[in-house]
Scaffold this motif. Structure first.
Motif, PDB file in Angstrom:
ATOM      1  N   GLU A 420      39.047  61.752  62.886  1.00 47.79           N
ATOM      2  CA  GLU A 420      38.965  62.295  64.314  1.00 47.79           C
ATOM      3  C   GLU A 420      38.489  63.710  64.267  1.00 47.79           C
ATOM      4  N   GLU A 421      39.199  64.697  63.425  1.00 44.98           N
ATOM      5  CA  GLU A 421      38.971  65.964  63.369  1.00 44.98           C
ATOM      6  C   GLU A 421      37.549  66.540  62.881  1.00 44.98           C
ATOM      7  N   GLN A 422      37.037  65.568  62.347  1.00 44.66           N
ATOM      8  CA  GLN A 422      35.480  65.933  61.722  1.00 44.66           C
ATOM      9  C   GLN A 422      35.016  66.340  62.662  1.00 44.66           C
ATOM     10  N   ILE A 423      33.982  67.560  62.392  1.00 45.99           N
ATOM     11  CA  ILE A 423      32.634  67.833  63.637  1.00 45.99           C
ATOM     12  C   ILE A 423      31.725  67.560  62.831  1.00 45.99           C
ATOM     13  N   GLN A 424      30.422  67.723  63.618  1.00 48.16           N
ATOM     14  CA  GLN A 424      28.937  67.807  62.958  1.00 48.16           C
ATOM     15  C   GLN A 424      28.826  68.969  62.477  1.00 48.16           C
ATOM     16  N   GLY A 425      28.438  69.464  61.391  1.00 43.96           N
ATOM     17  CA  GLY A 425      28.041  70.575  60.797  1.00 43.96           C
ATOM     18  C   GLY A 425      26.864  70.796  59.850  1.00 43.96           C
ATOM     19  N   ALA A 426      26.969  71.772  59.218  1.00 42.81           N
ATOM     20  CA  ALA A 426      25.565  72.075  58.372  1.00 42.81           C
ATOM     21  C   ALA A 426      25.947  71.236  57.019  1.00 42.81           C
ATOM     22  N   PRO A 427      24.990  70.694  56.388  1.00 38.45           N
ATOM     23  CA  PRO A 427      25.191  70.155  55.120  1.00 38.45           C
ATOM     24  C   PRO A 427      25.707  70.976  54.011  1.00 38.45           C
ATOM     25  N   PRO A 428      26.283  71.016  52.957  1.00 35.43           N
ATOM     26  CA  PRO A 428      26.802  71.732  52.080  1.00 35.43           C
ATOM     27  C   PRO A 428      25.523  72.433  51.303  1.00 35.43           C
ATOM     28  N   LEU A 429      25.663  73.535  50.712  1.00 40.49           N
ATOM     29  CA  LEU A 429      24.894  74.002  49.646  1.00 40.49           C
ATOM     30  C   LEU A 429      24.922  72.998  48.512  1.00 40.49           C
ATOM     31  N   PRO A 430      23.881  73.411  47.605  1.00 44.23           N
ATOM     32  CA  PRO A 430      23.970  72.476  46.066  1.00 44.23           C
ATOM     33  C   PRO A 430      25.240  72.602  45.750  1.00 44.23           C
ATOM     34  N   TYR A 471      41.761  66.195  41.780  1.00 51.25           N
ATOM     35  CA  TYR A 471      41.315  65.369  42.767  1.00 51.25           C
ATOM     36  C   TYR A 471      39.893  65.358  43.323  1.00 51.25           C
ATOM     37  N   PRO A 472      39.397  64.349  43.838  1.00 52.07           N
ATOM     38  CA  PRO A 472      37.946  64.675  44.268  1.00 52.07           C
ATOM     39  C   PRO A 472      38.062  65.290  45.340  1.00 52.07           C
ATOM     40  N   LEU A 473      37.141  66.255  45.565  1.00 53.02           N
ATOM     41  CA  LEU A 473      37.018  67.153  46.595  1.00 53.02           C
ATOM     42  C   LEU A 473      35.665  66.909  47.264  1.00 53.02           C
ATOM     43  N   ARG A 474      35.787  66.097  48.812  1.00 52.93           N
ATOM     44  CA  ARG A 474      34.717  65.573  49.282  1.00 52.93           C
ATOM     45  C   ARG A 474      34.335  66.434  50.508  1.00 52.93           C
ATOM     46  N   HIS A 475      32.742  66.632  50.673  1.00 52.61           N
ATOM     47  CA  HIS A 475      32.215  67.338  51.754  1.00 52.61           C
ATOM     48  C   HIS A 475      32.837  66.834  53.007  1.00 52.61           C
ATOM     49  N   TYR A 476      33.296  67.712  53.878  1.00 52.18           N
ATOM     50  CA  TYR A 476      33.911  67.658  55.105  1.00 52.18           C
ATOM     51  C   TYR A 476      32.779  68.160  56.208  1.00 52.18           C
ATOM     52  N   HIS A 477      32.447  69.218  56.448  1.00 52.19           N
ATOM     53  CA  HIS A 477      31.446  69.710  57.372  1.00 52.19           C
ATOM     54  C   HIS A 477      31.211  71.268  56.863  1.00 52.19           C
ATOM     55  N   ASP A 478      30.142  71.861  56.952  1.00 47.97           N
ATOM     56  CA  ASP A 478      29.766  73.199  56.792  1.00 47.97           C
ATOM     57  C   ASP A 478      30.218  73.366  55.213  1.00 47.97           C
ATOM     58  N   HIS A 479      30.903  74.486  55.084  1.00 50.54           N
ATOM     59  CA  HIS A 479      31.423  74.630  53.774  1.00 50.54           C
ATOM     60  C   HIS A 479      32.932  74.200  53.501  1.00 50.54           C
ATOM     61  N   ILE A 480      33.383  73.409  54.384  1.00 47.79           N
ATOM     62  CA  ILE A 480      34.541  72.741  54.272  1.00 47.79           C
ATOM     63  C   ILE A 480      34.746  71.340  53.351  1.00 47.79           C
ATOM     64  N   PHE A 481      35.773  71.330  52.573  1.00 52.49           N
ATOM     65  CA  PHE A 481      35.792  69.958  51.883  1.00 52.49           C
ATOM     66  C   PHE A 481      37.021  69.493  52.012  1.00 52.49           C
ATOM     67  N   GLU A 482      37.455  68.339  51.706  1.00 59.97           N
ATOM     68  CA  GLU A 482      38.883  67.642  52.164  1.00 59.97           C
ATOM     69  C   GLU A 482      39.016  67.031  50.494  1.00 59.97           C
ATOM     70  N   TRP A 483      40.383  66.984  50.215  1.00 52.72           N
ATOM     71  CA  TRP A 483      40.878  66.149  48.893  1.00 52.72           C
ATOM     72  C   TRP A 483      42.071  65.331  49.221  1.00 52.72           C
ATOM     73  N   SER A 484      42.243  64.619  50.433  1.00 52.73           N
ATOM     74  CA  SER A 484      43.091  63.560  50.855  1.00 52.73           C
ATOM     75  C   SER A 484      43.232  62.564  49.612  1.00 52.73           C
ATOM     76  N   ILE A 485      44.625  62.369  49.410  1.00 51.92           N
ATOM     77  CA  ILE A 485      44.767  61.183  48.634  1.00 51.92           C
ATOM     78  C   ILE A 485      45.814  60.271  49.088  1.00 51.92           C
ATOM     79  N   ILE A 506      39.821  72.287  52.186  1.00 54.67           N
ATOM     80  CA  ILE A 506      39.614  73.695  51.404  1.00 54.67           C
ATOM     81  C   ILE A 506      38.335  74.371  52.245  1.00 54.67           C
ATOM     82  N   ARG A 507      38.179  75.551  52.418  1.00 55.34           N
ATOM     83  CA  ARG A 507      37.239  76.033  53.129  1.00 55.34           C
ATOM     84  C   ARG A 507      36.689  77.128  52.019  1.00 55.34           C
TER      85      ARG A 507
END
Length: 583
Positions: A420-430, A471-485, A506-507
């Motif tokens: 719900e909190e995820q927004i449309q953002g830029a894709p991550p860098l490599p 833990y896996p660190l998945r892209h969320y949006h822009d340079h933000i990733f999430e590691w929820s378990i 994680i930003r």
């Protein structure tokens, strides 16, 4: 086992065994030991289930359990003896003992007393340090020099002496004060001055986990009802939290502790041969807890106080499952009585100790599991109701099941809230741009980011270099990733039950050359609203980056020759070919 009460009291307690079994089943508690004191003598002890993962050894009154924050009452008693010996005063300023102590809040620096840190009335928030130590990441006991520097980092979130806020760091300071004044480290001092003289021969801050030792192996309750044996044994020896939750003890010893504390509470002037000193002062009301409250709800030094009927259990996991206005009120419809108590918890254990000065009574509950909710809390309340024959007894089996539902629901909705909190953002860098080691020098804490060995689209985050905390660190949006378990992953790792979506984000911030410069982790918004900063400090990898960005084959060749090139997927230094992907 001594029996100094009417058979009806003992029968009442024994009749609770069925409800205790049901709570243990609902909460997946494999082993439990309980004890009841009445009129200063042991009335009843009982044990349930098994203390070991093989389910072959039942516990007994001499089985050692981790007792968590009940340790604080013992450290307070250690300080009390120094006060009684004239070596300290409760009002002694920390600065008089530790002249190098400093905080950005000048008032705090020059006004904080020993009593302030023991009563958790300093306004300091120790949550960040506690969360950083989560999941076996506890650091070594800081030297006094480093500790005094670190005090300045503790967020001062409440006014000094105006509100209660638990801060385990205060008891780390108390441990150092005991060492400074007595000339002995905390564990030796408590052993020599408190435990051994009282006959508490199985209570220690230096537990032994050999197979021949009678200790309860730690477990965690999973969502399917399984009691999962933890792969590690919690041990706070020489760590930041030794003085706040480092003790192991038994029902037999804690009944002695309760009996001697109750006896000493009646004596305002202890004799020279009295082991426990200053107990009336230690048990007194030193700061209100969770106001407003018409009846007393306060904290002493290592003990909480509640006038019944009232709200109890505020030091355990159940308190966070209800708003204060909706908390179950304990003792409704019964005579008023003072209950002094403390709870303890941590990976693999939960405990509850309550004493009642008017009747010289006590209840001890020790479990070898981190239950879905705080089972030790519910069982202790059940026993207290039986001991005093409360009218209108509460259905604690029902409460335990409701608490379990609320706990699991928080995690069941975590991923939904993240979506719900995820927004449309830029894709991550490599993804290679984010790898490396990131350090927070203030807390001596490291986050390591690598590529996932299992997924081309995921990173991995590792806390303090522990493979068990990767833990896996998945892209969320822009340079933000999430590691929820999941809830079960949280329990197996020994981490705290945190279902706040911001905690798992994680930003990254980046340099102009598109490699990450630092990480911002919003570990606890209330304490550090701008987040903790972890700077990119992987110097050998930085050399590779500089070579790649310069596009200098000669530099790259030198990297190969020097052996500094890195395999980005495992973060081990080997081949430069993988690095070329970044060119």
């Amino acid at each position: 086992m001594h029996v100094l009460s009417t058979p009806s009291t003992i029968d009442r307690l024994r009749q609770l065994s069925s409800s205790i079994d049901q709570i243990c089943k609902a909460e997946s508690v494999p082993g439990l030991s309980i004890g009841v004191l009445q009129h200063g003598e042991t009335l009843w002890t009982e044990n349930f289930g098994f203390r070991d993962k093989s389910k072959t050894a039942p516990p007994n009154a001499y089985t050692q359990y981790g007792i968590g924050h009940i340790t604080m009452s013992m450290v307070a008693a250690g300080i009390g003896k120094l006060v009684d010996d004239g070596k300290l005063q409760w009002t002694t300023l920390l600065r008089d003992i530790l002249p190098d102590i400093d905080h950005t809040d000048i008032y705090w620096t020059y006004k904080t007393t020993i009593g302030d840190i023991l009563a958790h009335r300093c306004g300091l928030d120790g949550e960040v340090a506690t969360l950083l130590a989560d999941g076996r990441n506890s650091n070594v006991q800081p030297s006094l020099e480093n500790l005094l520097k670190t005090v300045d980092l503790i967020p001062h979130t409440l006014p000094h002496r105006e509100a209660w806020l638990i801060c385990p760091w205060g008891y780390t300071l108390a441990a150092h004060i005991i060492g400074q004044i007595s000339g002995q480290p905390l564990h030796e001092y408590l052993q020599d001055q408190i435990f051994r003289p009282l006959g508490m021969n199985s209570t220690t801050l230096r537990p032994s986990f050999e197979e021949t030792t009678n200790f309860a192996e730690p477990h965690a309750s999973l969502s399917n009802g399984e009691a999962y044996p933890l792969k590690f044994q919690p041990n706070f020896t020489n760590t930041l939290f030794e003085g706040s939750r480092g003790a192991y003890s038994t029902v037999s010893d804690l009944l002695i502790w309760a009996k001697e504390t109750l006896a000493a509470s009646q004596n305002t002037e202890a004799s020279a041969d009295t082991v426990l000193r200053q107990i009336p002062h230690i048990l007194s009301n030193h700061i209100a807890m969770e106001n407003p409250s018409l009846l007393e709800r306060s904290y002493g030094f290592g003990w909480a106080r509640a006038q019944l009927p009232g709200i109890v259990g505020l030091l355990g996991g159940n308190s966070g499952l209800w708003k204060m206005s909706q908390q179950p009120v304990f003792g409704v419809g019964n005579q008023s009585r003072l209950m002094i108590y403390h709870q303890g918890g941590g990976p693999g254990y939960s405990s509850f100790l309550a004493i009642f000065p008017e009747t010289q009574s006590a209840v001890v509950v020790l479990t070898n599991t981190t239950a879905t909710s705080d089972a030790a809390d519910w069982i202790a309340r059940l026993l207290i109701e039986g001991l005093f024959d409360f009218a209108n007894p509460t259905d604690y089996v029902k409460l335990a099941k409701e608490a379990k539902r609320r706990t699991q629901e928080q995690f069941a909705t975590l991923h939904d809230r993240l979506a719900e909190e995820q927004i449309q953002g830029a894709p991550p860098l490599p993804l290679e741009c984010y790898i490396g080691k990131y350090n927070n020098g203030d807390y001596d804490y490291m986050l390591e980011v690598t590529l996932s060995p299992d997924s081309e689209s995921d990173l991995m985050i590792c806390f303090q270099g522990h493979d068990s905390q990767r833990y896996p660190l998945r892209h969320y949006h822009d340079h933000i990733f999430e590691w929820s378990i999941s809830f079960d992953e949280v329990r197996k790792s020994g981490r705290y039950d945190i279902a706040d979506p911001s905690y798992y984000k994680i930003r990254f911030e980046t340099y102009p050359d598109n490699r990450a410069s630092r990480i911002i982790w919003n570990i606890h918004d209330a304490s550090v609203p701008d987040g903790l900063i972890f700077a990119w400090k992987d110097e050998r990898l930085a050399e590779v980056w500089r070579a790649v960005c310069a596009g200098t084959n000669h530099s790259i060749s030198n990297m190969i020759h020097l052996g500094f090139a890195t395999d980005l997927r495992t973060n081990r230094y080997s081949e430069i070919a993988t690095v070329r992907k970044l060119e």
